[in-house]
Each structure stands twice: as structure tokens, then as C-alpha cells.
Design a protein around this motif. Structure first.
Motif, PDB file in Angstrom:
ATOM      1  N   SER A   1       0.851  -1.184   0.000  1.00 58.82           N
ATOM      2  CA  SER A   1       0.000   0.000   0.000  1.00 58.82           C
ATOM      3  C   SER A   1       0.890   1.239   0.000  1.00 58.82           C
ATOM      4  O   SER A   1       1.723   1.408   0.902  1.00 58.82           O
ATOM      5  CB  SER A   1      -0.907   0.009   1.233  1.00 58.82           C
TER       6      SER A   1
ATOM      7  N   SER B   1      -3.605   1.683  -3.551  1.00 65.29           N
ATOM      8  CA  SER B   1      -3.757   3.054  -3.072  1.00 65.29           C
ATOM      9  C   SER B   1      -5.231   3.447  -3.155  1.00 65.29           C
ATOM     10  O   SER B   1      -6.088   2.627  -3.460  1.00 65.29           O
ATOM     11  CB  SER B   1      -2.864   4.011  -3.864  1.00 65.29           C
ATOM     12  N   GLY B   2      -5.510   4.738  -2.895  1.00 63.83           N
ATOM     13  CA  GLY B   2      -6.892   5.172  -2.744  1.00 63.83           C
ATOM     14  C   GLY B   2      -7.456   5.994  -3.874  1.00 63.83           C
ATOM     15  O   GLY B   2      -8.587   6.486  -3.757  1.00 63.83           O
TER      16      GLY B   2
ATOM     17  N   ASP C   1      -1.466   9.291  -4.240  1.00 64.10           N
ATOM     18  CA  ASP C   1      -2.238   8.134  -4.709  1.00 64.10           C
ATOM     19  C   ASP C   1      -2.226   8.055  -6.231  1.00 64.10           C
ATOM     20  O   ASP C   1      -1.981   6.993  -6.818  1.00 64.10           O
ATOM     21  CB  ASP C   1      -3.691   8.210  -4.225  1.00 64.10           C
TER      22      ASP C   1
ATOM     23  N   ILE D   1      -7.401  -0.461   2.455  1.00 67.96           N
ATOM     24  CA  ILE D   1      -6.095  -0.218   1.826  1.00 67.96           C
ATOM     25  C   ILE D   1      -5.000  -0.859   2.666  1.00 67.96           C
ATOM     26  O   ILE D   1      -4.085  -1.512   2.144  1.00 67.96           O
ATOM     27  CB  ILE D   1      -5.851   1.289   1.666  1.00 67.96           C
TER      28      ILE D   1
ATOM     29  N   THR E   1      -4.469   5.352   7.708  1.00 64.81           N
ATOM     30  CA  THR E   1      -4.111   4.122   7.005  1.00 64.81           C
ATOM     31  C   THR E   1      -2.917   3.453   7.681  1.00 64.81           C
ATOM     32  O   THR E   1      -2.894   2.229   7.872  1.00 64.81           O
ATOM     33  CB  THR E   1      -3.779   4.409   5.532  1.00 64.81           C
TER      34      THR E   1
END
Length: 350
Positions: A130, A161-162, A168, A233, A254
Motif C-alpha cells: 500500500s 492506493s486510494g 495516490d 487499503i 491508514t
């Protein structure tokens, strides 16, 4: 009395229903489904006065939980949601499916009820890291994120990732540029990617990688859903790397989720004068993360994670969540979320 318009005995439909009834990371819903199964859990909600399952919570807590879920019952239509994702070329994953990520088991009651997918779900099973960071990234942070992601992806490691602006986006873009795999975890439904400014990138991720969400089509992203999304994540990666983060960045949640899931956490150092690296420095100083400067050091962490997992399997167990004892105080990550403590200095979802 609310009457459901779908087959409650269908496990997949029942799990989709729970994904609509309960907010992400609702521990009461997770515990109820784990105890009774998704179908019987729905029946319990519709039977006021029925004895709740054995749990640390009393009857009052369960009745409040039921009061949250019942008003949403008339809007639940799992068949419509499944048809919606299929029109987008996507699919639904539930526990027990071949491509369901076993890593979600580490989340226990906070695991998602189901997963909506656009792209190749097999990427959810590969070795993954991540890579996360601030939306308001600097040129330095973007350079480091690109170098890390490109090196990891080119060696076969999936980059998770987001899908946000900043770090990201760089992580996804560079992973795709070298022909590697990448996973974007969304906070809203997959029918409308957010942020809109990254829609072209996320469409490409859906074609060449995979985009996932725990909420169904039509679900809007919200601040609490961004924060609860971060646990997914963290769970999907064997290691979590924070490239840039401000003092109160939501990115730090996270890292905290990853630490509680026994995932190694790495943080990239930056100039001591840079506010964009203040969160990374804090993670390192407080012992949540170790300093990482290149992909080789990230791979070392990934190897350490693999050795830990093998040791756990030999002992007959698995990795379990633990509190991060050096964090001075904690709070829940959302008003209705009970997914556990996050650092009190995380505020924004960025």
C-alpha cells in the motif's frame, strides 16, 4: 413489519443487503453476520424483541443498532445493485469466492460484507504494498512515490492506493506505466469515480488493474467512508508506505490501521522544514513506522511480513489486530464507525 423483496436465503443477496444496511466498519453488523450468517442476521433485524447473539454488548446496544438498520430496509434491492455493476462490466465478490482476499480475515468483524469490483480481481490476491500519501503533495513526494511504485510494480508487486489526487494518483499512474498491477480502493460506488478529476485515471485502472469498493453502485463518498476505506487499503497490502503526510492528514489513519493489523509500516523522510512530511516524521518518531528511502527497503519489510505470516501459520494461528500502545490516546474514525482507534491527530480524509 418490513417485508423484503428478495430471497433472504441467497447468501450473496443477503451480503449485498448488509452492505447497504450498515455503514462500512459497523462492528455490530459484522459481529451479527459472523454469529448468525447474513441471512439469519437479516431475519433477526426484522424480529423486534428477539434475543441478540452472545457478545460484549448489552441488549440496549443491539436495539440501537437495529434502529439504525431498519429504516434502510425498504430501500434495499440487491438485484438492482448487482445488475448495476454488471452494466459497468464489473462483478461482485463475497467471502468464499475464489478471488476474495483472505487478508480481510485480519479485520475480523470490521471486514466488508462484500466487494464491488471493476477490473481483474486476481490482483487482489497477489503480493502487494500500500503506497499512500497526501493529496497536496510536493514535487519531491511525487518523485519518490513514482520511483517506489515503478520499482515495486515492475518486479511483480501490486501497488494499492486510494485513487485520490497527489501521491495516490502518482502511485497508480506509475504502476500502470511500467505494466504492473495496481488496486484503487474507493470510498463511494463504482458507477461514479471520485475525485472526478481522476476519473480518466481510474477508468484506466479499471481496464488494466482493478478498482474496488465495499459500498454498492450509487453510494456517495463521505468523510467517514474515506476514513473507514483506509482500513481496506491497509489490509490489502503486506506493507504500508506513507510517502508524504501532514501533521493531521487522514493518510495517517491508514498507517495506524496497518500497524494494528501487524503490517509493517514505512515512512519516507522529507525536509524537516516541509509541512508535507511532518506526519511521516511523527510516525517514525513515535515508533509506528520505520524509515524507508527506496523500493529495496520496502521489499525488506515485505519479506519480514512474509516470515511473520509463515511463523503464525506454523503455530496454528494467524495475524490478529493489536492496539498500538505508543499512541497516547484514541478515537473512533467516524460517528457511527466502531472499527477501532485511530491516531487522535488525524483529522481530514486526504
Amino acid at each position: 413489519m418490513v417485508e423484503l423483496t428478495f430471497d433472504v436465503d441467497d447468501d450473496r443477496l443477503a451480503r449485498v443487503a448488509w452492505g447497504r444496511l450498515a455503514e462500512p466498519c459497523d462492528l455490530h453488523a459484522g459481529a451479527l453476520v459472523a454469529a448468525l450468517g447474513p441471512s439469519d442476521a437479516l431475519r433477526w433485524v426484522l424480529r423486534p424483541g428477539e434475543r441478540p447473539p452472545r457478545s460484549p454488548w448489552g441488549t440496549t446496544v443491539w436495539e440501537r443498532a437495529r434502529a439504525r438498520w431498519v429504516p434502510r430496509m425498504p430501500t434495499v434491492d440487491p438485484g438492482r445493485e448487482i445488475a448495476g455493476i454488471e452494466r459497468l462490466g464489473g462483478s461482485l465478490l463475497v467471502p468464499g469466492d475464489e478471488c476474495w482476499p483472505d487478508r480481510f480475515a485480519d479485520l475480523d468483524a470490521a471486514a466488508p460484507h462484500c466487494l464491488w469490483v471493476r477490473g481483474d480481481p486476481a490482483l487482489l490476491l497477489g503480493s502487494a504494498v500500500s503506497v499512500v500519501g497526501a493529496r497536496a503533495s510536493t514535487g519531491y513526494g511525487e518523485h519518490v512515490a513514482g520511483e517506489l511504485s515503478a520499482s515495486l510494480a515492475s518486479s511483480g508487486t501490486v501497488v494499492v492506493s486510494g485513487g485520490a489526487h497527489g501521491i495516490d494518483a502518482v502511485a497508480h499512474r506509475t504502476a500502470l506505466a511500467v505494466g504492473g498491477g495496481t488496486v484503487a480502493v474507493m470510498a463511494g460506488g463504482l458507477d461514479r469515480f471520485y475525485p472526478a478529476g481522476n476519473s480518466a485515471l481510474l477508468e484506466r485502472v479499471a481496464r488494466e488493474g482493478v478498482v474496488v469498493a465495499e459500498v454498492g453502485p450509487g453510494s456517495a463518498p463521505s468523510r467517514s467512508r474515506f476514513l473507514t476505506r483506509n482500513r481496506l487499503i491497509a489490509a490489502l497490502g503486506g506493507v504500508c508506505v506513507v510517502v508524504e503526510a501532514g501533521w493531521r492528514s487522514g493518510t495517517l489513519s491508514t498507517a495506524m490501521h496497518a500497524a494494528r493489523l501487524l503490517r509493517p509500516v514505512g515512512a519516507v523522510p522529507g525536509p524537516v522544514t516541509s509541512a508535507a512530511s511532518a506526519g511521516c516524521h511523527r510516525l517514525i518518531r513515535e515508533g509506528v513506522a520505520v524509515c524507508v528511502t527506496d523500493a529495496a527497503e520496502v521489499r525488506e519489510l515485505l519479506g519480514a511480513r512474509g516470515r511473520t505470516c509463515r511463523s503464525s501459520r506454523r503455530s496454528g494461528g494467524r495475524a490478529t489486530c493489536r492496539p498500538v500502545s505508543h499512541v497516547p490516546s484514541t478515537r473512533s474514525c467516524g460517528r457511527r464507525c466502531r472499527c477501532g482507534p485511530v491516531a487522535p491527530w488525524t483529522r481530514s480524509p486526504g
